[in-house]
Design an enzyme around this catalytic site. Structure first.
Site, PDB file in Angstrom:
ATOM      1  N   GLN A  24      12.734  74.753 -22.682  1.00 49.39           N
ATOM      2  CA  GLN A  24      13.682  75.258 -21.682  1.00 49.39           C
ATOM      3  C   GLN A  24      14.301  74.112 -20.883  1.00 49.39           C
ATOM      4  OE1 GLN A  24      14.718  78.512 -21.279  1.00 49.39           O
ATOM      5  NE2 GLN A  24      16.175  77.639 -19.823  1.00 49.39           N
ATOM      6  N   ASP A  82      17.244  76.918 -30.685  1.00 51.26           N
ATOM      7  CA  ASP A  82      18.360  76.695 -29.756  1.00 51.26           C
ATOM      8  C   ASP A  82      19.587  76.173 -30.512  1.00 51.26           C
ATOM      9  OD1 ASP A  82      18.132  77.402 -27.091  1.00 51.26           O
ATOM     10  OD2 ASP A  82      16.974  75.617 -26.541  1.00 51.26           O
ATOM     11  N   LYS A 134      13.877  85.976 -22.129  1.00 47.86           N
ATOM     12  CA  LYS A 134      13.688  85.702 -23.559  1.00 47.86           C
ATOM     13  C   LYS A 134      12.406  86.376 -24.062  1.00 47.86           C
ATOM     14  CE  LYS A 134      16.313  81.463 -23.116  1.00 47.86           C
ATOM     15  NZ  LYS A 134      16.330  80.021 -22.868  1.00 47.86           N
TER      16      LYS A 134
END
Ligand code: NDP
Length: 293
Positions: free
Chosen positions: A97, A120, A53
């Protein structure tokens, strides 16, 4: 029949190119978009995902900050950090995460992120928008990656029988909702670990999205000739003393499907591109709000 293998890396790169233009437009009048990634503990796979990422941010011109918290930190430490980034006008996107260590309430943590910074797309407000058909905001990355990949085949989904294997909050369920939405118009079946006759369900589908996380559970003989197979699963298997990544669908399915995504190199890279897209969208809307006030 040999399938067209969908190159998720190439599709992701195409999307990244369009994001670079949006980022450079933002930079003309504002600071670069800024993504904060919080990682708790030492899960090696999470570290690889986070590194990928960070690399994507760099390619596109997005600033990224990574915060590593020890697995010994308390849920309150994480909650306070999220609160600080929610208030920080210099941060556009916040990602925690997954997986979090035992003792952390992952869904509860997601709910603490400002929905406007929830890149997200897992906050109930953002997931709920899918049900209401408002799809212009921050959509969950893997489901929207699946939709982009399906779109890239050029095959019309209207009236097609689509099977989603898996009903998770972050992959299976939102993907099913997106495929069933007005304008896409697939007829969607969702199955899960208690479903019966997976073989029969697969054999009567035009499109199969496999998101169970079980290596090779979809046998190639179950894959109808000419179907579209989107393999979301990522499973690490040991073979001949070597470790490699495989999907949920047996590799030989590529001799039957018309289109298929490889693992790795299919849904994974597109998912990261969708995360970048959400970060740019979040930055644009924060900038537009500050212009209005
Ligand atoms: P979850 O474990 O949260 O969900 C798995 C789902 O599969 C559950 O709904 C489960 O059913 C269902 N399932 C399990 N076994 C079977 C079975 N035998 N038959 C039918 N359904 C079954 O996983 P995620 O949704 O988070 O992820 C799914 C996979 O996708 C994983 O391999 C993950 O690594 C991968 N992934 C890949 C991404 C990418 O970028 N390519 C991104 C995110 C995930 P039940 O609800 O009954 O338990």
């Amino acid at each position: 029949m040999a399938s067209n293998v969908i190159d998720g890396k190439a599709l992701g790169a195409e999307l990244e190119n369009s994001l670079k233009i949006r980022v450079s437009n933002i930079k003309k009048v504002h600071r670069p978009p800024h993504l904060v990634v919080i990682i708790v503990g030492d899960d090696p796979a999470s570290k690889v995902y986070v590194r990928n990422k960070e690399r994507a941010c760099k390619r596109i011109g997005i600033d990224s900050t990574r915060v590593d918290l020890p697995s010994t930190c308390s849920p309150e430490d994480l909650e306070n950090l999220i609160g600080e980034f929610n208030e920080d006008p210099g941060v556009d996107g916040i990602l925690v995460q997954s997986p979090l260590p035992t003792g952390f309430d992952e869904i509860g943590i997601t709910e603490l992120i400002d929905p406007r910074k929830d890149v997200d797309g897992f906050h109930p407000i953002n997931l709920g928008r899918i049900v209401t058909g408002r799809l212009g905001g921050l959509l969950p990355c893997t489901p929207s990656a699946v939709m982009k990949i399906l779109e890239s085949t050029g095959v019309e989904m209207k009236g097609k029988r689509a099977l989603v294997v898996g009903r998770s909050r972050i992959v299976g369920m939102p993907t099913a909702l997106l495929m069933a939405q007005k304008g896409i118009d697939a007829t969607v079946t969702v199955c899960h670990s208690k479903s019966e006759d997976l073989e029969g369900l697969c054999k009567s589908s035009d499109i199969i999205v496999a998101a169970a996380g079980k290596a090779g559970m979809i046998h190639h003989q179950w894959v109808p000739i000419g179907s579209i197979i989107i393999d979301v699963g990522i499973n690490r298997v040991e073979e001949d003393g070597r470790s490699r990544l495989v999907g949920d669908v047996e590799g030989a399915a590529s001799t039957r499907a018309s289109w298929i995504t490889p693992v790795p190199g299919g849904v994974g890279p597109m998912t990261i591109a969708m995360l970048m897209s959400n970060t740019v969208t979040a930055a644009e809307s924060i900038f537009n709000r500050s212009e209005d006030s």
